[in-house]
Design an enzyme around this catalytic site. Structure first.
Site, PDB file in Angstrom:
ATOM      1  CB  CYS A   1      -8.607   1.085   8.160  1.00 26.19           C
ATOM      2  SG  CYS A   1      -7.851   0.675   6.584  1.00 26.19           S
TER       3      CYS A   1
ATOM      4  CD  GLU B   1      -2.487  -1.344   2.686  1.00 22.41           C
ATOM      5  OE1 GLU B   1      -1.979  -0.787   3.680  1.00 22.41           O
ATOM      6  OE2 GLU B   1      -3.555  -1.963   2.727  1.00 22.41           O
TER       7      GLU B   1
END
Length: 664
Positions: free
Chosen positions: A426, A330
């Protein structure tokens, strides 16, 4: 453990309160574009995520986060389940609730939130510590794995939630719990002998501590945030020392090839010149750096923020405001590496970018930062949630071919449809808290200079509280479909005030009228804002052109070389299979033919954009995988819709960057 090398020259904090932001309670949004998203928070997203956190969504991945708190509090028996940062699902949900209650009081929702806060308080250890993973699973491992353990990251989200809930309801229980936790952190980490000389593996606690400092007036929380930022990357890398221990146990297998660049700890923050590593960690760090630069008037820190910002927006950001191009870890990669069909562009990263841009705009008074924050909010952030508020994107690509989004491939992270929930969830609650706090982006203020900055064009009614003056502001608009807005200001204080009107980077023929007359003063924008001085109750009318247009990437962006995209104002447009046809990459858009805008009833009313182009006639080529037969082209009309609305009508192909039709 040895002390790190001396940090930057000690600085005296010049301000602790955040005077640039407006009280969310005073900003009431009723906007034709944004309200359908903002209203989703209290009407759909918060209730849906409550069900998800209680594991009551059929066929969705389990959350277990509330059950973890019950086990930690002694209310239930069982084992910890989920990621080490599972507590943050609850934290971000509570933060969204706090923001929502600030604007829309709801006794039932508040009662539910109070019960969750009671649960968190029961799970808090006597010394103030809160973390269900370490309390339940590894109580003897506290603070021993700052790199992967996410204890400080989780603490930061709990702190942010506590501040939002206190400001939304006036209730102190959650805030007091988090002050006790913050006190423990201050006693545990620092340069003094006997303290841990480390810092967070995933930045976030810095933001939470700064918010706690501002709401409580306790300077030590701000100083602690400054320590975490200043210590980062100084001397021998703390995380590499952790990992060298014989008893070190890795939590995440992908960290086997970990390097300090991943956590922005490869060098002191003031020496960092490129955005590196995990994109969410990076922008959360930069948010804290910006806050601290302002609080301590630290020019070196502010300079670093500007340098890092420029690297992101000039070389490492997607047209949609997405950042973090790599599906592996990421993360940011290198300048201009912006692939479209397997990029990551995590929703949380764009939220962090918008927060960073907001801070930089407030500190510098420069509109360029809000231009980018607006782009991220209108595109990547909104794309992350369905229009019914019940499914989500974690990853936000710019090109999708559904059959190729397979497990075990380089596109395994790309989902062709929004998901009901995620094991690592998240993004959904992060989107919820962002939409619930949209009011913080609309205006900024500098009361000492009697300046009100208009950042976003969102219909609202707002009250400014400048000492004894109560100023009423009403903004009305149908933006982004209509590029005009009116701003009525009442109860203007004696001596007048300045309205700083953002001139967006896409605006043409920008005009301002005051009480019906063309306003000719200060025609040259100041740092991207048009200054309008008013000394009495006044109605301001702003108009500009922002027609749909083609844009092109820097030729160094190899994925977009020879391609064009469509934008209209802050919105990026895309092609969907449902409006066009299969095999979207087989089209060539004719950029010499003007784009045509059309009103549509889709999605509650939008503007679609029509383009002319050509498409490969598949029947004109051989069935062989490769051949010497030149394809034939046929004329086609293309229909583009706003990128944030893609995939709200079922699964199908999507494309932002189109090959350009060149005439030789």
């Amino acid at each position: 453990r040895s002390l790190p090398k001396p940090l930057s020259t000690p600085m005296v904090m010049t301000a602790i309160a955040d005077t640039n932001s407006l009280d969310l309670k005073k900003v009431s949004i009723h906007d034709s574009f944004w309200s359908k998203h903002v209203d989703l928070v209290r009407n759909a997203i918060i209730p849906y995520q409550w069900e998800a956190m209680n594991d009551r969504i059929p066929d969705a991945e389990s959350s277990h986060c509330l059950e973890n708190f019950k086990i930690a509090a002694g209310r239930a028996k069982g084992d910890f389940y989920g990621a080490v940062f599972q507590d943050t699902d609850v934290a971000k949900w509570l933060e969204a609730v706090g923001f929502s209650l600030a604007c829309y009081p709801d006794e039932v929702l508040e009662k539910t939130a109070d019960e969750v806060i009671d649960l968190i308080a029961d799970a808090q250890c006597e010394d103030g510590y809160i973390n269900t993973y370490f309390t339940i699973k590894e109580p003897d491992k506290r603070w021993t794995d700052l790199c992967e353990g996410h204890e400080l990251y989780t603490a930061g989200h709990l702190m942010e939630a506590a501040v939002a809930y206190y400001e939304g309801t006036g209730k102190r229980k959650f805030l007091d719990c988090m002050c006790k936790f913050a006190d423990l952190i201050c006693d545990t980490f620092g340069t003094e002998e006997g303290k841990i000389h480390g810092y967070p593996g995933h930045e976030e606690v810095e933001i939470g501590l700064i918010k706690l400092a501002r709401v409580t007036g306790n300077k030590k929380y701000m100083d602690q945030a400054k320590y975490f930022v200043d210590a980062r990357g100084v001397g021998e890398n703390y995380f590499m020392k952790e990992m060298s221990r014989l008893d070190y146990k890795m939590i995440f297998p992908e960290f086997a090839d970990y390097t300090p660049v991943y956590s922005q700890s490869h060098k002191p923050v003031r020496e960092q010149t490129t955005a590196e590593g995990h994109a969410v960690r990076a922008v959360y760090l930069y948010c804290a750096m910006a806050d601290l630069a302002e609080a301590y008037q630290d020019e070196g820190l502010l300079k670093a923020c500007k340098t890092l910002w420029n690297n992101i927006v000039e070389k490492r950001m997607y047209l949609t405001g997405g950042i973090g191009s790599s599906g592996h870890l990421e993360r940011f990669t290198v300048d201009y590496d912006l692939p479209n069909e397997y990029n990551y562009s995590e929703s949380c990263a764009s939220i962090g970018l918008a927060l960073f841009g907001l801070r930089m705009a407030q500190i510098t008074g420069e509109s360029q930062y809000m231009d980018v924050a607006e782009r991220a909010l209108y595109n990547t952030v909104l794309a992350g949630i369905a229009l019914d508020g019940k499914s989500f994107f974690y990853v936000n690509p710019l090109e999708v071919w559904p059959p190729a989004c397979m497990e075990g491939t380089s596109k395994k992270h790309v989902k062709p449809i929004r998901q009901k929930w995620f094991g690592v969830a998240c993004c959904p609650p992060n989107i919820a808290r962002t939409l619930a706090s949209l009011g913080q982006y609309v205006y900024s203020q500098r009361p000492e200079k009697r300046e009100l900055y208009v950042n976003l064009f969102v219909s609202n009614e707002t009250e400014l509280d400048w000492n004894e003056d109560k100023i009423s502001v009403k903004l009305q608009t149908e933006f982004p479909w209509v590029n005009t807005y009116s701003l009525e200001v009442k109860n203007v204080p004696a001596g007048g005030m300045n309205l700083m009107l953002r001139v967006p980077d896409y605006a043409q023929d920008y005009q301002v009228k005051a009480d019906g007359k063309l306003y000719e003063e200060n025609k040259e924008p100041e740092k991207g804002y048009r200054r309008v001085h008013v000394e009495k109750d006044t109605k301001i009318e702003v108009s500009f052109a922002a027609p749909a247009k083609f844009v092109y990437a820097n030729p160094q962006v190899r994925a977009d070389s020879g391609k064009a995209a469509i934008v209209r104002g802050p919105l990026v447009y895309c092609l969907e299979e449902i409006d066009n046809f299969q095999n979207l990459p087989a089209i060539f858009v004719d950029t010499d033919v003007p784009l045509r805008e059309e009103k549509s009833d889709l999605f509650g009313g939008i503007i679609t954009v029509k383009a002319k182009g050509k498409k490969i006639v598949e029947s004109s080529v051989s069935d062989s995988l490769y051949s010497g037969q030149k394809p034939q082209l046929e004329d086609v009309e293309l229909t583009a819709i706003p990128y944030p609305y893609w995939n709200n009508r079922g699964e199908g192909e999507m494309l932002v960057w189109m090959k350009e039709l060149f005439y030789m």
